[in-house]
Write a protein that holds these residues in place. Structure first.
Motif, PDB file in Angstrom:
ATOM      1  N   ALA A 126       0.879  -1.215  -0.013  1.00 26.41           N
ATOM      2  CA  ALA A 126       0.093  -0.041  -0.112  1.00 26.41           C
ATOM      3  C   ALA A 126       1.105   1.345   0.015  1.00 26.41           C
ATOM      4  N   GLY A 127       0.599   2.070  -1.002  1.00 29.43           N
ATOM      5  CA  GLY A 127       1.171   3.511  -0.892  1.00 29.43           C
ATOM      6  C   GLY A 127       0.272   4.674  -1.330  1.00 29.43           C
ATOM      7  N   ASN A 128       0.446   5.692  -0.760  1.00 29.62           N
ATOM      8  CA  ASN A 128      -0.459   6.948  -1.027  1.00 29.62           C
ATOM      9  C   ASN A 128       0.139   8.227  -1.721  1.00 29.62           C
ATOM     10  N   ALA A 129       1.203   7.881  -2.260  1.00 25.61           N
ATOM     11  CA  ALA A 129       1.793   8.978  -3.343  1.00 25.61           C
ATOM     12  C   ALA A 129       2.238   8.121  -4.807  1.00 25.61           C
ATOM     13  N   ILE A 130       1.384   7.375  -5.287  1.00 23.22           N
ATOM     14  CA  ILE A 130       1.614   6.350  -6.214  1.00 23.22           C
ATOM     15  C   ILE A 130       1.177   6.698  -7.649  1.00 23.22           C
ATOM     16  N   THR A 131       2.215   7.352  -8.487  1.00 27.32           N
ATOM     17  CA  THR A 131       1.665   7.946  -9.696  1.00 27.32           C
ATOM     18  C   THR A 131       2.040   7.234 -10.919  1.00 27.32           C
ATOM     19  N   SER A 132       2.673   6.082 -10.920  1.00 26.30           N
ATOM     20  CA  SER A 132       2.867   5.374 -12.037  1.00 26.30           C
ATOM     21  C   SER A 132       3.473   4.234 -11.840  1.00 26.30           C
ATOM     22  N   ALA A 133       3.483   3.284 -12.834  1.00 31.64           N
ATOM     23  CA  ALA A 133       4.147   1.402 -12.571  1.00 31.64           C
ATOM     24  C   ALA A 133       5.698   1.611 -12.188  1.00 31.64           C
ATOM     25  N   THR A 134       6.305   2.769 -12.797  1.00 28.04           N
ATOM     26  CA  THR A 134       7.700   2.814 -12.426  1.00 28.04           C
ATOM     27  C   THR A 134       8.076   3.296 -11.200  1.00 28.04           C
ATOM     28  N   MET A 135       7.352   3.403 -10.159  1.00 27.20           N
ATOM     29  CA  MET A 135       7.649   3.581  -8.648  1.00 27.20           C
ATOM     30  C   MET A 135       8.262   2.459  -8.055  1.00 27.20           C
ATOM     31  N   PRO A 136       9.353   2.674  -7.290  1.00 31.47           N
ATOM     32  CA  PRO A 136      10.062   1.496  -6.844  1.00 31.47           C
ATOM     33  C   PRO A 136       9.342   1.047  -5.601  1.00 31.47           C
ATOM     34  N   PRO A 137       9.699  -0.192  -5.188  1.00 31.08           N
ATOM     35  CA  PRO A 137       9.098  -0.874  -3.971  1.00 31.08           C
ATOM     36  C   PRO A 137       9.100   0.171  -2.737  1.00 31.08           C
ATOM     37  N   HIS A 138      10.120   0.840  -2.567  1.00 34.17           N
ATOM     38  CA  HIS A 138      10.272   1.545  -1.517  1.00 34.17           C
ATOM     39  C   HIS A 138       9.154   2.732  -1.300  1.00 34.17           C
ATOM     40  N   ALA A 139       8.508   2.913  -2.472  1.00 34.23           N
ATOM     41  CA  ALA A 139       7.641   4.208  -2.467  1.00 34.23           C
ATOM     42  C   ALA A 139       6.240   3.644  -1.938  1.00 34.23           C
ATOM     43  N   TYR A 140       6.154   2.459  -1.615  1.00 28.32           N
ATOM     44  CA  TYR A 140       5.049   1.702  -0.818  1.00 28.32           C
ATOM     45  C   TYR A 140       5.258   1.539   0.486  1.00 28.32           C
ATOM     46  N   LYS A 141       4.516   2.087   1.430  1.00 23.45           N
ATOM     47  CA  LYS A 141       4.542   2.054   2.854  1.00 23.45           C
ATOM     48  C   LYS A 141       4.550   0.795   3.610  1.00 23.45           C
ATOM     49  N   TYR A 142       3.426   0.280   3.180  1.00 22.81           N
ATOM     50  CA  TYR A 142       3.219  -0.891   3.888  1.00 22.81           C
ATOM     51  C   TYR A 142       3.118  -2.368   3.123  1.00 22.81           C
TER      52      TYR A 142
END
Length: 124
Positions: free
Chosen positions: A97-113
């Motif tokens: 789960a992440g709350n600042a996801i803008t595209s498929a290219t965002m890395p795993p660390h962009a997801y907080k939970y």
């Protein structure tokens, strides 16, 4: 936010499997939920994500035609339906789960939970 992934198992090549991710917490509607997978000894690439209002984000590669992400808000559950499975799909599948996801290219660390992962094994 807590996530629990389940539904993995052993499936023959060409078969289908649906894994599920139950999301709990007070602010689940604020988060985009994604599926990643991690083959043994390899990185954890993105598969697909779904926003709470329904917008889908898929990776650009071929899994899009075989994998479908969906969700049931009433059950706070996100699914990944996998069809025409191949041995190379063998991996631990994680939801996140992440709350600042803008595209498929965002890395795993962009997801907080993250959930604990569920093993999918495709036999040849």
């Amino acid at each position: 936010v807590q996530l629990q992934a389940f539904g993995g198992g052993l499936v023959p090549a060409g078969g289908s499997l649906r894994v599920s991710c139950v999301v709990s917490g007070r602010t689940v509607s604020s988060y985009t939920i994604a599926w990643f997978r991690q083959p043994p000894g390899k990185e954890r690439p993105f598969i697909a994500a779904i926003r709470w209002h329904g917008e889908l984000i898929y990776d650009a590669d071929s899994v899009k035609v075989r994998f479908t992400i969906s969700r049931t808000n009433a059950k706070n559950t996100v699914y990944l339906q996998m069809n025409s499975l191949k041995p190379e799909d063998t991996a631990v599948y994680y939801c996140a789960a992440g709350n600042a996801i803008t595209s498929a290219t965002m890395p795993p660390h962009a997801y907080k939970y993250w959930g604990q992962g569920t093993q999918v094994t495709v036999s040849s």
